[in-house]
Design a protein around this motif. Structure first.
Motif, PDB file in Angstrom:
ATOM      1  N   GLY A  77       1.049  -0.965  -0.214  1.00 15.21           N
ATOM      2  CA  GLY A  77       0.261   0.070   0.132  1.00 15.21           C
ATOM      3  C   GLY A  77       1.058   1.509  -0.005  1.00 15.21           C
ATOM      4  N   MET A  78       2.448   1.106  -0.257  1.00 10.99           N
ATOM      5  CA  MET A  78       2.707   2.551   0.289  1.00 10.99           C
ATOM      6  C   MET A  78       3.788   2.388  -0.713  1.00 10.99           C
ATOM      7  N   CYS A  79       3.489   3.167  -2.248  1.00  9.85           N
ATOM      8  CA  CYS A  79       4.682   3.580  -2.777  1.00  9.85           C
ATOM      9  C   CYS A  79       6.076   3.386  -2.421  1.00  9.85           C
ATOM     10  N   VAL A  80       6.565   3.043  -3.947  1.00  8.87           N
ATOM     11  CA  VAL A  80       8.585   3.388  -3.085  1.00  8.87           C
ATOM     12  C   VAL A  80       9.376   4.742  -4.453  1.00  8.87           C
ATOM     13  N   PRO A  81       9.057   5.798  -3.774  1.00  5.30           N
ATOM     14  CA  PRO A  81       9.647   6.740  -4.962  1.00  5.30           C
ATOM     15  C   PRO A  81      10.644   6.767  -6.270  1.00  5.30           C
ATOM     16  N   ARG A  82      11.492   5.984  -5.126  1.00  2.00           N
ATOM     17  CA  ARG A  82      12.926   5.636  -5.979  1.00  2.00           C
ATOM     18  C   ARG A  82      13.045   5.225  -7.144  1.00  2.00           C
ATOM     19  N   ASN A  83      12.288   4.330  -7.239  1.00  2.00           N
ATOM     20  CA  ASN A  83      11.740   3.227  -7.889  1.00  2.00           C
ATOM     21  C   ASN A  83      10.503   3.399  -9.588  1.00  2.00           C
ATOM     22  N   CYS A  84       9.773   3.549  -8.421  1.00  2.00           N
ATOM     23  CA  CYS A  84       8.401   4.462  -9.583  1.00  2.00           C
ATOM     24  C   CYS A  84       9.218   5.993 -10.228  1.00  2.00           C
ATOM     25  N   ARG A  85       9.833   6.117  -9.964  1.00  3.39           N
ATOM     26  CA  ARG A  85      10.717   7.135 -11.298  1.00  3.39           C
ATOM     27  C   ARG A  85      11.540   6.677 -11.810  1.00  3.39           C
ATOM     28  N   ARG A  86      11.782   5.224 -11.875  1.00  4.66           N
ATOM     29  CA  ARG A  86      12.392   4.783 -12.463  1.00  4.66           C
ATOM     30  C   ARG A  86      11.689   3.765 -14.032  1.00  4.66           C
ATOM     31  N   CYS A  87      10.643   4.024 -12.948  1.00  3.85           N
ATOM     32  CA  CYS A  87       9.731   2.763 -14.337  1.00  3.85           C
ATOM     33  C   CYS A  87       8.240   3.765 -14.134  1.00  3.85           C
ATOM     34  N   PRO A  88       8.245   5.450 -14.825  1.00  7.19           N
ATOM     35  CA  PRO A  88       7.418   5.901 -14.847  1.00  7.19           C
ATOM     36  C   PRO A  88       5.952   5.427 -15.428  1.00  7.19           C
ATOM     37  N   ARG A  89       6.207   5.694 -17.141  1.00  6.07           N
ATOM     38  CA  ARG A  89       5.308   4.850 -17.575  1.00  6.07           C
ATOM     39  C   ARG A  89       4.580   4.152 -16.367  1.00  6.07           C
ATOM     40  N   THR A  90       4.939   2.956 -16.151  1.00  6.66           N
ATOM     41  CA  THR A  90       4.740   1.638 -15.418  1.00  6.66           C
ATOM     42  C   THR A  90       3.541   2.051 -14.440  1.00  6.66           C
ATOM     43  N   TYR A  91       4.351   3.186 -13.831  1.00  5.21           N
ATOM     44  CA  TYR A  91       3.893   3.846 -12.664  1.00  5.21           C
ATOM     45  C   TYR A  91       2.245   4.607 -12.677  1.00  5.21           C
ATOM     46  N   ARG A  92       2.516   5.124 -13.870  1.00  8.84           N
ATOM     47  CA  ARG A  92       1.476   5.546 -14.714  1.00  8.84           C
ATOM     48  C   ARG A  92       0.251   4.625 -15.019  1.00  8.84           C
ATOM     49  N   LEU A  93       0.769   3.939 -15.048  1.00 12.36           N
ATOM     50  CA  LEU A  93      -0.193   3.084 -15.968  1.00 12.36           C
ATOM     51  C   LEU A  93      -0.917   2.263 -13.973  1.00 12.36           C
ATOM     52  N   LEU A  94      -0.289   1.916 -13.340  1.00  8.64           N
ATOM     53  CA  LEU A  94      -1.535   1.820 -12.357  1.00  8.64           C
ATOM     54  C   LEU A  94      -2.709   2.166 -11.764  1.00  8.64           C
TER      55      LEU A  94
END
Length: 367
Positions: A235-252
């Protein structure tokens, strides 16, 4: 009782019967009573004489047994009633090597399944009451029932399905779900297969430079290597990892049924190297279904849920209920490379919208 005399007949010339007096009856009753007292006195005297005739060793043994019986009654009486088994009781038997009940756990202090939570059931009920005060009890019947009888549900479940933290009653149970269970999200993930795959390949290049690149986590397995790269962890975003996969994160953010606001929600890239076996284990709850989008699927790779094997396919989603006993393995050749899936937790299709809102509140990260 008074006897009424009968008139004598010609055939009966005996004297007529007389009613006994009250004084006579009282004397007879007292006489019988005195005989009873005499018998009781004789019985007591016999008992005392028998006690005196007993061997001293036998008397000591009887006394010791009596003391032990009194101590046992006192000990049982002062015991508190045993509460239903909670996640704390389930997890306290962990061994140093991370094996519990024959299954492997991560033992992370942040893990909702592996960490110790004293009085979890009471805490959940308190959270439910707080939610109902702020919003409404409407639609909370099933959640209320689940929390109230959580111990019974967790202990009485058949061995094939045993969610270890929270069981919501009256949900349809099946190891695998059809693609139509969450059709919108499945189709959206599959349309973006190439996007997710490209971002994974960029990440995976870092493995040539070091054994475990930053952001990746190595999980415990009986054999082989299992790596995960979390975008959302419980339930908690991992910011550093999300920045490395920005399009996948936006897809969520475009998924309609993604669990992103409570501890049962995860999204990650999962990598199994050849020769890896994940030990059989149960997930923490039945309120979710786990979606695997195949990114790289070599031969001889299988997922087994509830005893039913399935294979991944590249660009296709596989939906299953991880509260069932499940395992995964990669028995392909080393030259085939790793098995890679993008994993995301979605709501069980039979959990209503009001229940989802309440469960997000009750199981909010850090609550």
């Amino acid at each position: 009782m008074v006897w009424v005399p009968l008139s004598p007949t010609s055939s009966d010339r005996r004297a007529p019967l007389r009613a006994p007096s009250t004084t006579t009856m009282s004397l007879e009753w007292l006489t019988d009573w005195s005989w009873s007292l005499d018998g009781l006195r004789d019985f007591i005297a016999t008992g005392i004489q028998s006690f005196r005739d007993c061997d001293a060793t036998a008397l000591v043994a009887v006394a010791c047994l009596l003391v032990l019986f009194v101590w046992y009654c006192y000990h049982v009486g002062r015991e508190q009633p045993r509460a239903y088994t909670t996640v704390n009781a389930l997890m306290q038997s962990a061994e140093a090597n991370g094996v519990q009940n024959g299954f492997v756990y991560c033992q992370s202090p942040e893990c909702v399944r592996c960490s110790h939570h004293d009085g979890l059931n009471q805490k959940l009920y308190h959270n439910l009451q707080e939610y109902a005060k702020r919003y409404s009890w409407s639609g909370m019947g099933r959640i209320h029932k689940g929390i109230r009888e959580q111990g019974r549900y967790l202990n009485s479940r058949p061995s094939i399905q045993k969610p270890e933290v929270f069981f919501l009653p009256d949900l349809p149970t099946t190891p695998y779900f059809s693609r139509d269970a969450q059709k919108h999200d499945v189709e959206l993930l599959e349309r973006n297969f190439q996007t997710i795959l490209c971002e994974f390949e960029t990440l995976y290049k870092a493995f040539s430079n070091c054994s475990l690149p930053q952001g990746w986590k190595m999980n415990s397995t009986p054999s082989g290597e299992w790596f995960t790269f979390y975008l959302v962890n419980q339930g908690m975003c991992v910011p550093r990892n999300c920045r490395r996969c920005p399009r996948t994160y936006r897809l969520l953010g475009s998924l309609r049924t993604c669990i992103g606001n409570n501890v049962f929600g995860n999204a990650c890239i999962s990598v199994l190297s050849p020769g890896t076996v994940i030990a059989e284990h149960y997930g923490p709850t039945n309120i979710r279904i786990r979606c695997h989008l195949g990114l790289k699927t070599p031969s001889n790779c299988e997922l087994v849920v509830g005893g039913e094997p399935q294979c991944w396919a590249e660009g296709r989603c596989l939906l299953f209920d991880d509260s069932f006993l499940h395992t995964a393995f990669h028995e392909g050749a080393p030259e085939e490379g790793p098995r890679v899936v993008f994993m995301v937790d979605l709501w069980h299709p039979n959990v209503a919208a009001a229940e989802r809102q309440a469960l997000d509140f009750i199981f909010a990260p850090g609550r």
